[in-house]
Design an enzyme around this catalytic site. Structure first.
Site, PDB file in Angstrom:
ATOM      1  CE  LYS A 106      25.963  41.348  42.705  1.00  0.00           C
ATOM      2  NZ  LYS A 106      26.540  41.175  44.064  1.00  0.00           N
ATOM      3  CE  LYS A 115      35.922  42.944  46.004  1.00  0.00           C
ATOM      4  NZ  LYS A 115      35.712  42.233  44.739  1.00  0.00           N
ATOM      5  CB  SER A 146      26.390  37.810  41.739  1.00  0.00           C
ATOM      6  OG  SER A 146      27.135  37.283  42.817  1.00  0.00           O
ATOM      7  CB  THR A 195      34.775  32.705  40.597  1.00  0.00           C
ATOM      8  OG1 THR A 195      33.837  33.489  41.340  1.00  0.00           O
ATOM      9  CG2 THR A 195      35.986  33.538  40.253  1.00  0.00           C
ATOM     10  CE  LYS A 209      35.762  41.247  38.488  1.00  0.00           C
ATOM     11  NZ  LYS A 209      35.902  40.558  39.816  1.00  0.00           N
TER      12      LYS A 209
HETATM   13  N1  GLU Z   1      33.858  39.036  44.802  1.00  0.00           N
HETATM   14  C1  GLU Z   1      33.582  38.570  43.475  1.00  0.00           C
HETATM   15  C2  GLU Z   1      34.370  39.388  42.475  1.00  0.00           C
HETATM   16  O1  GLU Z   1      35.366  39.998  42.797  1.00  0.00           O
HETATM   17  C3  GLU Z   1      32.101  38.487  43.173  1.00  0.00           C
HETATM   18  C4  GLU Z   1      31.344  39.776  43.224  1.00  0.00           C
HETATM   19  C5  GLU Z   1      29.842  39.616  43.104  1.00  0.00           C
HETATM   20  O2  GLU Z   1      29.378  38.500  42.913  1.00  0.00           O
HETATM   21  O3  GLU Z   1      29.170  40.641  43.232  1.00  0.00           O
HETATM   22  O4  GLU Z   1      34.077  39.395  41.313  1.00  0.00           O
END
Ligand code: GLU
Length: 422
Positions: free
Chosen positions: A69, A105, A350, A189, A93
């Protein structure tokens, strides 16, 4: 170790955490390298009829705890190594928050501001055409990141549905509401970081009326400014890629939001409501209680860290503080709420979006907020306790917390998983 090798910098944190746990070396060996990084060249038709190509990546770092993810970033400086470091952070995370995901990513090396809307759409669809075979609701689930947004996620979800020949909303999160997005994803966020800061405020010595400086005024920076200002805190300095503004008695956040919504930089508000221009690289030196880096990696480093005056740093960006700078902040008694906890509200909502897509049942905003708050406070409190017990900074405690979960999953899988083929 070269200073700008981001993955090496990220791995320093893994080593530090491992020292505080009795952990099987196999676990560390597995987490030290990305499982797979796929690279593609996206060729698109430009509006003037010419063709142009862009390099793109998708890294699936580790999938022991579930499908990978993480967001997709569009940036002129994007690189494979950056995508891998960001995917490493996503792995930790998701484990910090106990979400049933691994880390991934994606990135495209492009300045999206140089593309028209239709070129941007063709590029986003080309990304999915290139990577569709490694994506999937149970395999790898993208989302927005730097310079990508819900509109782009909508195009991508649509492209994926066309390729697989059926609706598959759970393959991407951060979609527009009309395509199965979740209420509350847009400010998640910032809201996660806000809940965390409020929950630990007393322990961290933060008071009723804080002075706040925010570096970056994109999705995260804008929303944290609004949430904190609504509670009566003073947003004294804000920057974006064009410059910074400062106001001793607090900036007018609505004015800043209106400027951004109209496509203007924050400096376009200089002269209004007491807003003064300040050099962008002085933002982190602002006299404040809370400093919020909400832009890119490595913004606080060995050479500028001594200027930080804040009591607490809330990392809404990924990787904004280098390991060297971390040590200096610790020595100076500055508390850092680390990225893998502080900005995890985004991926948490998400996850809620993915759950709603799979259930086909959609929640009210109040439910999203209360579930997010519960998770942020629970994991934040646990990490705070670990930091106190082990007498380590919050970052190390967050890695320890995540590593326990990752190690349990890696061990539970047995040895076969180490070499599983595609
Ligand atoms: N790009 C965001 C992060 O770095 C969200 C990632 C997501 O929602 O999968 O956490």
């Amino acid at each position: 170790m070269s200073e700008d090798n981001l993955l090496d910098l990220a791995l320093v944190r893994l080593d530090e955490a491992a020292r505080h746990l009795a952990i099987d070396p196999d676990v560390i060996e597995k987490l030290k390298y990305p499982r797979e990084t796929t690279k593609a060249r996206l060729m698109i038709r430009m509006d003037d009829g010419s063709r142009k190509s862009f390099i793109a990546w998708r890294c699936r770092y580790d999938d022991t705890r579930g499908p990978t993810k993480g967001g997709i970033r569009y940036h002129p400086d994007a690189s494979e190594e950056e995508a891998e470091a960001l995917a490493f952070w996503m792995t930790f995370k998701c484990a910090v928050m106990n979400l049933p995901y691994g880390g991934g990513k994606g990135a495209v090396r492009v300045d999206p501001r140089s593309l028209s809307r239709s070129e941007l759409e063709r590029l986003s669809r080309a990304y999915i055409q290139a990577f569709a075979r490694i994506l999937g609701p149970d395999r790898d689930i993208p989302a927005p990141d730097v310079y990508t947004n819900s509109m782009i996620m909508g195009w991508m979800a649509d492209e994926y549905a066309q390729i697989v020949g059926q609706a598959a909303p759970a393959v991407i999160t951060g979609k527009p509401l009309a395509l199965g997005g979740s209420v509350g994803r847009d400010d998640a966020t910032a809201r996660g970081g806000y809940y965390l800061t409020c929950h630990l405020a007393a322990e961290m010595g933060l008071g009723e009326q804080m002075r706040v400086a925010i570096q970056g005024f994109g999705n995260a920076g804008r929303h944290i400014a609004r949430l904190l200002a609504a509670d009566g805190h003073k947003i004294v300095a804000v920057s974006d890629s064009a410059g910074a503004v400062f106001a001793h008695d607090g900036l007018n956040v609505e004015r800043l939001e209106a400027a951004k919504a109209a496509g203007r930089p924050v400096t376009s508000t200089v002269g209004l409501d007491g807003h003064q221009e300040c050099p962008a690289d002085e933002l982190i030196a602002t006299a404040c209680d809370l400093l919020v880096p909400a832009a890119l990696e490595n913004m606080i480093h060995e050479r500028n860290v001594s200027k930080v005056q804040a009591r607490v740093v809330l990392e809404l960006a990924n990787g904004p503080v280098t390991p060297e700078a971390d040590r200096i902040l610790e020595r100076n008694g500055v508390i850092v709420l680390p990225d893998i906890l502080a900005n995890a509200g985004g991926v948490t909502v998400s996850y809620f979006e993915w759950v709603q897509n799979r259930q086909g049942y959609y929640w009210e905003l109040a439910e999203v907020h209360s579930r997010l708050r519960t998770i942020m406070e629970r994991e934040g409190r646990e990490i705070w306790r670990t930091a106190q017990e082990k007498k380590v900074p919050m970052r190390t405690a967050a890695y320890v917390h995540a590593l326990r979960r990752l190690a349990a999953a890696i061990e539970a899988h047995g040895t076969q998983n180490f070499f599983s083929a595609e």
